[in-house]
Write a protein that holds these residues in place. Structure first.
Motif, short mmCIF file in Angstrom:
data_model
loop_
_atom_site.label_atom_id
_atom_site.label_comp_id
_atom_site.label_asym_id
_atom_site.label_seq_id
_atom_site.Cartn_x
_atom_site.Cartn_y
_atom_site.Cartn_z
N ILE A 1 0.89 -1.06 -0.11
CA ILE A 1 -0.05 -0.03 0.03
C ILE A 1 0.90 1.18 -0.07
N ALA A 2 0.25 2.16 -0.75
CA ALA A 2 1.52 3.64 -0.42
C ALA A 2 0.28 4.66 -0.19
N LEU A 3 1.11 5.33 0.85
CA LEU A 3 0.13 6.25 1.68
C LEU A 3 0.77 7.92 1.50
N HIS A 4 0.10 8.85 1.26
CA HIS A 4 0.73 10.15 1.37
C HIS A 4 0.86 10.61 2.82
N VAL A 5 1.85 11.19 3.43
CA VAL A 5 1.91 11.44 4.73
C VAL A 5 2.21 12.95 4.67
N ALA A 6 2.15 13.61 5.97
CA ALA A 6 2.67 15.02 6.11
C ALA A 6 4.01 15.17 6.37
N ASP A 7 4.51 14.47 7.13
CA ASP A 7 6.02 14.35 7.77
C ASP A 7 6.36 13.04 7.53
N VAL B 1 -16.28 2.63 13.53
CA VAL B 1 -17.18 2.52 12.22
C VAL B 1 -16.90 3.76 11.48
N LEU B 2 -16.51 5.06 12.09
CA LEU B 2 -16.72 6.36 11.37
C LEU B 2 -15.43 6.67 10.92
N THR B 3 -14.37 5.91 11.13
CA THR B 3 -13.09 6.42 10.63
C THR B 3 -12.90 6.18 9.03
N GLY B 4 -12.10 6.77 8.34
CA GLY B 4 -12.05 6.78 6.92
C GLY B 4 -10.66 7.91 6.75
N PHE B 5 -9.97 7.18 5.79
CA PHE B 5 -8.81 7.92 5.12
C PHE B 5 -9.02 8.23 3.64
N PRO B 6 -8.82 9.42 3.27
CA PRO B 6 -9.27 9.88 2.03
C PRO B 6 -8.49 9.18 0.84
N GLN C 1 0.54 7.41 12.32
CA GLN C 1 0.89 8.64 12.51
C GLN C 1 -0.08 9.80 11.68
N ASP C 2 -0.58 9.39 10.80
CA ASP C 2 -1.32 10.38 9.99
C ASP C 2 -2.84 10.10 9.95
N GLY C 3 -3.20 9.33 10.80
CA GLY C 3 -4.79 9.18 11.04
C GLY C 3 -5.44 8.03 10.21
N ALA C 4 -4.66 7.24 9.39
CA ALA C 4 -5.10 6.05 8.67
C ALA C 4 -5.01 4.82 9.56
N MET C 5 -6.09 4.01 9.68
CA MET C 5 -6.26 3.00 10.69
C MET C 5 -5.76 1.79 10.23
N HIS D 1 -10.84 2.35 4.72
CA HIS D 1 -11.19 2.12 6.17
C HIS D 1 -9.73 1.68 7.10
N HIS D 2 -9.10 0.66 6.71
CA HIS D 2 -7.97 0.12 7.21
C HIS D 2 -6.95 -0.78 6.23
N TYR D 3 -5.83 -0.66 6.83
CA TYR D 3 -4.82 -1.39 6.06
C TYR D 3 -4.37 -2.61 7.11
#
Length: 298
Positions: free
Chosen positions: A8-14, A278-283, A236-240, A189-191
């Motif tokens: 998986i590839a994720l965009h992160v702030a730092d 239930v409500l978590t989600g990473f764009p 760290q960036d809010g992805a579950m 939702h999660h990885y």
């Protein structure tokens, strides 16, 4: 068509902070860093996770799915578009750790990267780390369209269903490599990482508390669908992240089934999922066609 879940590839702030989290809490090892992208692994494969520093285009970039060889990629575009997908550029090469790849956007906006030729490295030194990236769970607005894309386009096969709310799909012997959840919007939702045993999940929770002063969102416990142990928390960036062990194998005689939508189905030992789960989600990050700008070859 797909032989296994890749990475998986994720965009992160730092980037430094995100890499530190994966190293300290999960036990991942950085194999390479180039052009603002870090490649991390937990085994002999070049990477199971890519972290890309991007402060403006927050979200997850793609899920990578491995195919057997380049000839599969050559014939994939027609099949993927017929199943409702939209190819994002053509086949490209030059991305660190893999031979070549093709990206496609699903009917619900999720981006999948089909690739072949993953490089191998010397296995990391012994340590408390996952076995592999195990699966991804996606929120989708139109589940049936996504299911058709998974089966007709990517070759996934049915594992389980939970009424109108969720379904699970496999591309190899693992019970699921992809899970779909009905939702008002499409997000990650999660990885999930696979761990060797239940005790490893407790040690992850200990490190999350010691290194970050944080508690888990849900678990540890055992799911009904898939029969796996689970533990959930945010990165760290809010992805579950889900940490798993003992996921069912289809070859062991697991019979696909339809579960009820009762809340207790998802937790065989305890309470139903909390609202934060239930409500978590990473764009979904805005995708680039073809080889992304951060994927600079050596």
């Amino acid at each position: 068509m797909v032989t296994r879940i890749g990475h998986i590839a994720l965009h992160v702030a730092d980037l430094d902070a995100a890499v530190d989290f994966q190293q300290q809490v999960i036990g991942m090892v950085e194999t390479e860093r180039v052009a603002g992208a870090s490649y991390l692994t937990c085994n002999e494969r070049h990477h199971e996770l890519i972290l890309i520093e991007d402060r403006t285009n927050r979200g997850y970039e793609h899920l990578a799915l491995e195919v057997a060889d380049a000839s599969v990629l050559d014939g994939a575009a027609k099949r993927l578009t017929a199943a409702g997908g939209t190819t994002l550029g053509g086949i490209y090469d030059g991305e660190p750790g893999i031979d070549r790849a093709l990206k496609v956007q699903s009917p619900n906006g999720h981006v999948y990267k089909l690739f072949c030729g993953m490089e191998t490295i010397d296995p990391p030194a012994p340590g408390d780390r996952p076995v592999k990236l195990e699966h991804l769970s996606c929120k989708v607005v139109r589940p049936r369209a996504e299911e058709r894309f998974l089966t007709d386009g990517l070759g996934f096969r049915f594992s389980d269903r939970m009424g109108l709310l969720a379904s699970w799909w496999h591309c190899d012997d693992d019970h699921h490599g992809l899970a779909l959840q009905r939702s008002p919007d499409s997000k990650l939702h999660h990885y999930a990482y696979q761990w060797s045993d239940f005790g490893a999940l407790g040690r992850v929770a200990d490190r999350l508390k010691a290194a970050r002063g944080r508690k888990c969102i849900w678990g540890p416990s055992r799911h009904g669908p898939g029969n796996n142990h689970f533990l959930y928390f945010h990165d760290q960036d809010g992805a579950m992240i889900e940490c798993c062990s003992e996921l069912a194998h289809m070859s062991d005689g697991y019979q696909p089934k339809t579960w009820s939508m009762a809340p207790g189905v998802l937790n065989q030992w305890g309470a139903p999922p909390p609202a934060r789960f239930v409500l978590t989600g990473f764009p979904i990050a805005t995708p680039d066609p073809g080889r992304p700008t951060w994927a600079i070859g050596r």
